[in-house]
Scaffold this active site. Structure first.
Site, PDB file in Angstrom:
ATOM      1  N   ARG A 111       0.819  -1.221   0.000  1.00 57.77           N
ATOM      2  CA  ARG A 111       0.000   0.000   0.000  1.00 57.77           C
ATOM      3  C   ARG A 111       0.854   1.273   0.000  1.00 57.77           C
ATOM      4  NH1 ARG A 111      -3.831  -0.465   4.910  1.00 57.77           N
ATOM      5  NH2 ARG A 111      -2.064  -1.588   5.782  1.00 57.77           N
TER       6      ARG A 111
ATOM      7  N   ARG B   9      -8.555   4.995   0.483  1.00 56.43           N
ATOM      8  CA  ARG B   9      -9.290   4.035   1.303  1.00 56.43           C
ATOM      9  C   ARG B   9      -9.178   2.650   0.679  1.00 56.43           C
ATOM     10  NH1 ARG B   9     -11.344   1.554   5.724  1.00 56.43           N
ATOM     11  NH2 ARG B   9     -13.514   0.914   5.485  1.00 56.43           N
TER      12      ARG B   9
ATOM     13  N   TRP C  44     -19.143  -7.447  -0.720  1.00 53.28           N
ATOM     14  CA  TRP C  44     -17.849  -6.894  -0.323  1.00 53.28           C
ATOM     15  C   TRP C  44     -16.852  -7.981   0.055  1.00 53.28           C
ATOM     16  CZ3 TRP C  44     -19.360  -1.926   2.903  1.00 53.28           C
ATOM     17  CH2 TRP C  44     -19.929  -0.996   2.027  1.00 53.28           C
TER      18      TRP C  44
ATOM     19  N   GLU D  47     -25.336  -1.812  -5.450  1.00 54.01           N
ATOM     20  CA  GLU D  47     -24.198  -2.082  -6.320  1.00 54.01           C
ATOM     21  C   GLU D  47     -24.195  -3.512  -6.858  1.00 54.01           C
ATOM     22  OE1 GLU D  47     -20.288  -3.403  -3.815  1.00 54.01           O
ATOM     23  OE2 GLU D  47     -20.959  -1.363  -3.578  1.00 54.01           O
TER      24      GLU D  47
ATOM     25  N   CYS E 110     -25.981   3.110   1.057  1.00 56.05           N
ATOM     26  CA  CYS E 110     -25.325   4.219   0.378  1.00 56.05           C
ATOM     27  C   CYS E 110     -26.261   4.762  -0.687  1.00 56.05           C
ATOM     28  CB  CYS E 110     -24.009   3.761  -0.252  1.00 56.05           C
ATOM     29  SG  CYS E 110     -22.764   3.350   0.979  1.00 56.05           S
TER      30      CYS E 110
ATOM     31  N   HIS F  73     -17.497  12.067   4.359  1.00 53.81           N
ATOM     32  CA  HIS F  73     -16.269  11.839   3.607  1.00 53.81           C
ATOM     33  C   HIS F  73     -15.388  13.084   3.551  1.00 53.81           C
ATOM     34  CE1 HIS F  73     -19.066   8.731   1.983  1.00 53.81           C
ATOM     35  NE2 HIS F  73     -18.011   7.997   2.199  1.00 53.81           N
TER      36      HIS F  73
ATOM     37  N   CYS G 258     -23.186   8.497   6.767  1.00 56.11           N
ATOM     38  CA  CYS G 258     -22.492   7.212   6.795  1.00 56.11           C
ATOM     39  C   CYS G 258     -21.773   7.101   8.142  1.00 56.11           C
ATOM     40  CB  CYS G 258     -21.505   7.110   5.624  1.00 56.11           C
ATOM     41  SG  CYS G 258     -21.176   5.409   5.095  1.00 56.11           S
TER      42      CYS G 258
END
EC number: 2.1.1.14
Length: 764
Positions: free
Chosen positions: A18, A521, A567, A611, A649, A700, A732
């Site tokens: 990362r 993220r 997910w 999604e 979301c 966010h 959120c």
């Protein structure tokens, strides 16, 4: 010369460890200058290109790397910077670029939403305030860098004009042709400059072509590519699609381009049938997306080679390119660090680097014959067979319970109207009850404590005491702030899916299997490799402890079955529907355990429901039916007085409102602050008759919104929603935010709510 060429469509940005994420966050923290940022990102980018070169990929993509997001790259390349960011023209400064993504003190961030049906989020370009102009040629810069510094003849990648436009906002449908005409000269200039620099191929990504387009839209696509092909006739265009089979196959393959890339994983049946029925143009190259760019399982080589053989009966190998089904952005970098996985599982995995090996192996098998790769093919089959036969995949009791779901009704005892009466009597909540979505800031101290516990430097007792201290502090803070319904804060959780997967049978976890979700993220999706089964309570202890500290209700917090499914990396030997039911049955046991322990407000979050929608509208109904059923399997056995919440979301709410109603949750909260107006418009057309909270500020962004902003948000919502059913909440969870800004924002949220309450009371 190879008979069959190999290619890649995109490589993960984040780095094995990362490095990309850490570089961005160091810059945002003020630890790196602009020039240091650019130099460090260049080193990471060149390292990724070297890996692909060393693997033996023939055609390597460039310009797939990004400072944050490829759609934001394209928007800023075209100068599409909203006026609120005080952009004065020319190349967009790095500070402005990141302000668009993350917001700053003077301007709210651009909207962020899901990239098709993946868990990657892109920044939505805005067309309503600025005229597009080419500020810099990013694909050209990437091409020249790879050629000059590494000797790589790269394939520049560019988001297609029509996909870019369709995924943007700020214009009316009748303006689309006008905008196309404004963008075509800019795209043409990019291609001309690439041609002049000596580029051979350019990859133009048009995933929008796998969605349901009208005849009018297809004609517009035809006009776009007629002009682009004419602009740079010496540059070969690979028109790349992915995530599904193309709509309007004959029109698409007839476009004036030199190559067409098709997904032969997620859309392989329809794409193969189209090729067999209609053939493929003799003047084009076919990019065969054969290796799954979104899944993490090793390819079954006999079936892949068999599919290649079928395609080659129509399109000879000399005009085929073997490649992943989509960019490898959606999978982790490599399996090499995964030293703690069971051998039977690790041997069956393939991340980005291993997928590149598979692509090269398939090309080699065709070009030099099966004998040259026989040992690797045999090893592949042994690995897949071992996983298939593993006991974890063959739990008869779990599979039998799933079959029973089809035979039983999964509904609450009474409808919402009846439940609402008894819940109001039980909870005695005020008008416009306030709450949060669930998580509170995960400070460095919290992360360090978790690491100490995971490394056995802390005992279970030490860690439990630490978590309880955090819960106690935040229960006290929530009461001081004045929230009506509290949460325990989820301090014991790393990720909302990983946490539950670690406590259920059938899941495995990587050490370094990170993928990008949005910006820096990154998430580490669990691997669902076996039958999912409940073993012991997962959230009861923390929820019960939190409730013992307050007389106000504390919500139990669970992640829903569809979000856990969407997910995670999911086993591919059974349908996703069957896996979702296994998860739902396990969660039902946890819901019932919470209720027995006295936790009678339970939130089962489904932020990923939308999604998971198939890209073909014809397939929506089937998906939504089983997604709703899975949620109800998990939540329908509770008492009428137990209040079931869920969170989602932002989505095109009106598209799935009937399914959201069918979830039969007592309260739903929806992430809306970046697109509040669009959602409010949905409620003007569609009635929602259950409890609902529209996020009143954007978590966010680090900025603390004003009371006036929040009051305005609340007032707009109350014009179209029943005030008696309306809840107030952030949009959120707050895990990624700092403590100071979180407390400040929540105080403002409560103040705004009290202001609306007082005004409403005075008006009576």
């Amino acid at each position: 010369m190879s008979l069959l060429k190999s290619s890649n469509l995109g490589y993960p940005r984040i780095g094995v460890n990362r490095e990309w994420k850490k570089t961005l966050e160091a810059f945002w923290a003020g630890k790196l200058s602009d020039s240091d940022l650019i130099l460090q990102l260049e080193a990471i980018r060149l390292g990724h290109l070297k890996v692909q070169k060393e693997k033996g990929i023939d055609i390597i993509p460039v310009n797939d790397f990004s400072l944050y997001d490829h759609m934001l790259d394209t928007a800023t390349m075209f100068g599409l910077v909203p006026k609120r960011f005080a952009y004065e023209g020319g190349k967009v400064p790095v500070s402005t670029y990141y302000a668009m993504a993350r917001g700053d003190k003077g301007a709210t961030a651009c909207e962020m939403t899901k990239w098709f049906n993946t868990n990657y989020h892109y920044i939505v370009p805005e067309f309503n305030e600025t005229e597009p102009v080419l500020t810099e040629n990013r694909p050209l810069q990437a091409y020249q860098e790879a050629k000059d510094k590494l000797g790589i003849e790269g394939k520049p990648v560019l988001i297609g004009l029509y996909t870019f436009l369709k995924l943007s906002k700020g214009y009316k449908q009748d303006q689309i042709e006008e905008l196309v005409q404004k963008l075509i000269p800019l795209y043409s200039q990019i291609l001309v400059e690439l041609e002049q620099a000596g580029a051979k191929w350019v990859q133009i990504d048009e995933p929008i072509l796998v969605t349901s387009l009208t005849e009018v839209e297809i004609k517009l696509v035809q006009a776009i590519y007629a002009e682009l092909n004419e602009a740079a006739p010496g540059l070969k265009i690979m028109l790349q699609t992915y995530f599904e089979s193309v709509e309007h196959y004959q029109e698409i393959v007839s476009l004036p381009v030199q190559g067409i890339g098709l997904d032969f994983v997620h859309g392989f049946t329809s794409n193969l049938q189209a090729i067999e029925a209609h053939g493929f143009p003799e003047d084009k190259v076919l990019g065969v997306g054969l290796i799954d760019g979104r899944g993490i399982w090793r390819a079954d080589f006999p079936s892949k080679l068999g599919l290649l053989e079928k395609v080659s009966a129509i399109v000879p190998y000399e005009r085929l390119i073997v490649q992943p089904s989509c960019s490898l952005l959606h999978v982790p970098v490599t399996t090499k660090p995964e030293t703690k996985l069971e051998a039977v599982l690790k041997n069956a995995l393939a991340f980005a680097d291993e997928k590149l090996d598979e692509i090269v192996l398939l090309a080699q098998a065709v070009s030099t014959g099966l004998d040259s790769v026989s040992a690797k093919l045999e090893e592949n089959q042994r690995a897949l067979k071992a996983l298939d036969e593993d006991p974890s995949r063959n739990k008869k009791s779990v599979q039998a319970a799933v079959k029973e779901i089809y035979e039983k009704q999964s509904t609450r005892n009474n409808g919402f109207a009846e439940r609402r009466v008894v819940q109001q009597e039980k909870w005695q909540l005020p008008f416009l009850p306030t709450t949060t979505i669930g998580s509170f800031p995960q400070s460095a101290e919290i992360r360090q404590a978790r690491q100490k516990w995971r490394k056995s430097e802390w005992t279970n007792e030490q860690y439990e005491k630490f978590v309880q201290e955090q819960i106690k502090a935040w229960i006290e803070l929530q009461e001081q702030i004045g929230l009506d319904v509290l949460v325990h804060g989820e301090f014991e959780r790393t990720d909302m899916v990983e946490f539950f997967g670690e406590k259920l049978d059938g899941f495995a976890f990587t050490l370094n299997g990170w993928v990008q979700s949005y910006g820096s993220r990154c998430v580490k999706p669990p691997i669902i490799f076996g039958d999912v089964q409940f073993t012991d309570t997962m959230t009861v202890a923390e929820s019960v402890y939190a409730q013992s500290l307050t007389s106000k209700p504390v919500k139990g917090m669970l992640t829903g079955p569809i979000t856990i499914l969407n997910w995670s990396f999911v086993r591919d030997d059974m349908t996703r529907e069957q896996v979702s039911y296994q998860i739902a049955l396990a969660l039902r046991e946890e819901v019932e355990s919470l209720e027995r322990a006295g936790i009678e407000m339970i939130q089962v979050d489904e932020p990923a429901l939308r999604e998971g929608l198939p890209l073909k509208r014809a397939d929506w109904e089937h998906y939504l039916n089983w997604a709703v059923l899975a949620f109800r399997v998990a939540t329908s056995t509770v008492k009428d007085t137990t209040q079931i919440h869920t969170h989602m979301c932002y989505c095109e709410f009106h598209d799935i409102i009937d399914s959201i109603r069918a979830l039969d949750a007592d309260v739903i909260s929806i992430e809306t602050s970046r697109s509040h107006g669009e959602l409010i418009h949905s409620f003007e057309e569609y009635t929602y008759d259950k409890g609902i909270g529209l996020g009143v500020y954007d978590i966010h962004s680090p900025r603390v919104p004003s009371e006036e902003e929040m009051v305005s948000m609340i007032d707009r919502a109350l014009k179209v929603l029943d005030p008696a059913l309306f809840w107030i909440n952030p949009d959120c969870g707050l895990k990624t935010r700092g403590m100071e800004e979180t407390v400040a924002s929540l105080r403002v949220m409560v103040q705004a709510t009290e202001a609306v309450r007082e005004r409403r009371l005075a008006a009576k």
